[in-house]
Write an enzyme that holds these catalytic residues in place. Structure first.
Site, PDB file in Angstrom:
ATOM      1  N   LYS A 191       0.856  -1.180   0.000  1.00 30.97           N
ATOM      2  CA  LYS A 191       0.000   0.000   0.000  1.00 30.97           C
ATOM      3  C   LYS A 191       0.892   1.229   0.000  1.00 30.97           C
ATOM      4  O   LYS A 191       1.736   1.409   0.879  1.00 30.97           O
ATOM      5  CB  LYS A 191      -0.903   0.006   1.226  1.00 30.97           C
ATOM      6  CG  LYS A 191      -1.737   1.281   1.337  1.00 30.97           C
ATOM      7  CD  LYS A 191      -2.757   1.184   2.435  1.00 30.97           C
ATOM      8  CE  LYS A 191      -3.503   2.501   2.581  1.00 30.97           C
ATOM      9  NZ  LYS A 191      -4.511   2.423   3.643  1.00 30.97           N
ATOM     10  N   LYS A 244      -2.251  -1.453  -3.779  1.00 23.73           N
ATOM     11  CA  LYS A 244      -3.114  -0.280  -3.699  1.00 23.73           C
ATOM     12  C   LYS A 244      -2.275   0.993  -3.763  1.00 23.73           C
ATOM     13  O   LYS A 244      -1.248   1.051  -3.082  1.00 23.73           O
ATOM     14  CB  LYS A 244      -3.859  -0.353  -2.381  1.00 23.73           C
ATOM     15  CG  LYS A 244      -4.715   0.832  -2.058  1.00 23.73           C
ATOM     16  CD  LYS A 244      -5.289   0.641  -0.692  1.00 23.73           C
ATOM     17  CE  LYS A 244      -6.042   1.901  -0.320  1.00 23.73           C
ATOM     18  NZ  LYS A 244      -6.403   1.922   1.063  1.00 23.73           N
TER      19      LYS A 244
HETATM   20  C1  PBG Z   1      -6.834   3.789   5.533  1.00 23.44           C
HETATM   21  C2  PBG Z   1      -7.399   3.481   4.209  1.00 23.44           C
HETATM   22  C3  PBG Z   1      -7.325   4.336   3.116  1.00 23.44           C
HETATM   23  C4  PBG Z   1      -7.983   3.715   2.073  1.00 23.44           C
HETATM   24  C5  PBG Z   1      -8.440   2.464   2.526  1.00 23.44           C
HETATM   25  N1  PBG Z   1      -8.051   2.332   3.865  1.00 23.44           N
HETATM   26  C6  PBG Z   1      -6.790   5.716   2.992  1.00 23.44           C
HETATM   27  C7  PBG Z   1      -5.523   6.054   3.605  1.00 23.44           C
HETATM   28  O1  PBG Z   1      -4.616   5.221   3.740  1.00 23.44           O
HETATM   29  O2  PBG Z   1      -5.409   7.227   3.996  1.00 23.44           O
HETATM   30  C8  PBG Z   1      -8.144   4.318   0.718  1.00 23.44           C
HETATM   31  C9  PBG Z   1      -9.193   3.770  -0.172  1.00 23.44           C
HETATM   32  C10 PBG Z   1      -9.602   4.694  -1.264  1.00 23.44           C
HETATM   33  O3  PBG Z   1      -9.006   5.766  -1.492  1.00 23.44           O
HETATM   34  O4  PBG Z   1     -10.580   4.358  -1.933  1.00 23.44           O
HETATM   35  N2  PBG Z   1      -6.686   2.783   6.433  1.00 23.44           N
END
Ligand code: PBG
Length: 328
Positions: free
Chosen positions: A198, A252
């Site tokens: 991520k 992601k």
């Molecule tokens: C945070 C989380 C995020 C997303 C899923 N879980 C955002 C972040 O890390 O700030 C993003 C998903 C999306 O943008 O659709 N735990």
């Protein structure tokens, strides 16, 4: 003889039947996971930066899951917008067995048992500072202390009936700790889908609006989420999460990281998922609104790209629209 005119690659493209016959990759509704946002309010709440996406009360979440099941979508992913008065520095609401997330899990398991429920493990929807973990005096997100809380959060969700625990926090070592605790508590068939690679991305903005963390977030998440410059490190992240007991791994955001998906699939031959994140959804919707592209074409082409790159499935806000386009 491997030459024109004997070889004409256009021959197999000549008609729709032939293109279908030769397709190397197929997209079906079974490839989709639909992310849903839960509100404690009584009404649907449209999200301005995610046009076409709303937060839903628990009853609305149940209705969406029924819609998903009817469309052949096998799984929904849940994210709560925790009321402001229940957010705190340490995000204790994440451990409340009656929090919004657990209420929604129980309602779904009761009303739509045929659909899989994937739950997010991370503290950002529950903290007053919008970080995914516990923050020290210097603003650093503490790894081991956070992981201990995430274990409790995962157990809380599993007890409510979650099918897939999906830690999105990027703390080191949390997959092994969560797996061990799930086994100890008898949740042997609760899966873990690790947000393994991520990235610290600019594409998460609308999601942070949806869960109410955007205005709260102090600083950025670069001390725990990955540097977009790195690919080898993604392979190490995936290797560790698999070694610690992840059943599947996620990359992601999605489209900007197709190279990572392909490398992970080639290196590990395990189920890989992509999250086509909120900023990617918003970009498609903005292009459509600007008259620059056709929604249906972009939705199907981008989702197919994930399959071609090696994904078993994709989390996408366009999931129900895509399933309808596939004729579900
Ligand atoms: C945070 C989380 C995020 C997303 C899923 N879980 C955002 C972040 O890390 O700030 C993003 C998903 C999306 O943008 O659709 N735990």
């Amino acid at each position: 003889m491997s030459r024109y005119p004997a070889i004409r690659l256009r021959r197999t493209r000549v008609a729709p039947w032939s293109r279908r016959l030769h397709a190397e990759t197929v997209l079906t509704p079974a490839d989709l996971i639909w992310p849903l946002f839960i509100t404690a309010g009584g009404e649907e709440e449209p999200i301005a930066s995610l046009p076409g996406v709303s937060r839903w009360p628990v009853s609305g979440i149940v209705a969406r899951a029924k819609e998903a099941a009817a469309l052949g979508i096998p799984c929904v992913a849940l994210f709560p917008n925790t009321p402001a008065d229940k957010r705190s520095d340490e995000g204790e609401e994440a451990l409340n067995p009656d929090n919004l997330m657990c209420q929604a899990i129980r309602a779904l398991k009761d009303a739509v048992p045929e659909i899989g429920v994937l739950t997010d493990v991370a503290l950002d929807p529950y903290t007053s500072h919008g970080h995914d973990g516990l923050v020290d005096a210097a603003g650093y997100v503490r790894n081991d202390a956070t992981a201990d809380v995430l274990v409790q959060q995962a157990l809380n969700q599993a007890a409510a009936g979650a099918d897939i625990i999906a830690p999105s926090d990027m703390m080191d070592g949390r997959i092994g700790l969560i797996r061990e605790a799930l086994e100890e508590e008898g949740h042997v068939n609760v899966q873990i889908m690790a947000y393994a690679a991520k990235y610290a991305s600019g594409f998460y903005g609308p999601f942070r609006d949806a869960v109410g963390s955007r205005g709260r977030l102090k600083g950025d998440k670069k001390t725990y989420q990955m540097d977009p410059a790195n690919a080898e490190e993604a392979l190490r992240e995936v290797a560790l999460d698999l070694d610690e007991g992840a059943d599947s791994v996620m990359v992601k955001p999605g489209l900007p990281y197709l190279d990572i998906i392909a490398r992970v699939k080639a290196a590990f031959e395990v189920p890989v998922f992509a999250y086509q994140v909120s900023g990617e959804y918003a970009m498609i919707e903005a292009a459509v609104a600007a008259g620059a592209a056709e929604r249906d074409a972009l939705v199907l082409e981008t989702l197919l790209a994930f399959k071609r790159a090696g994904c078993s499935g994709v989390l996408s806000y366009h999931a129900p629209h895509a399933a309808r386009l596939m004729g579900a």
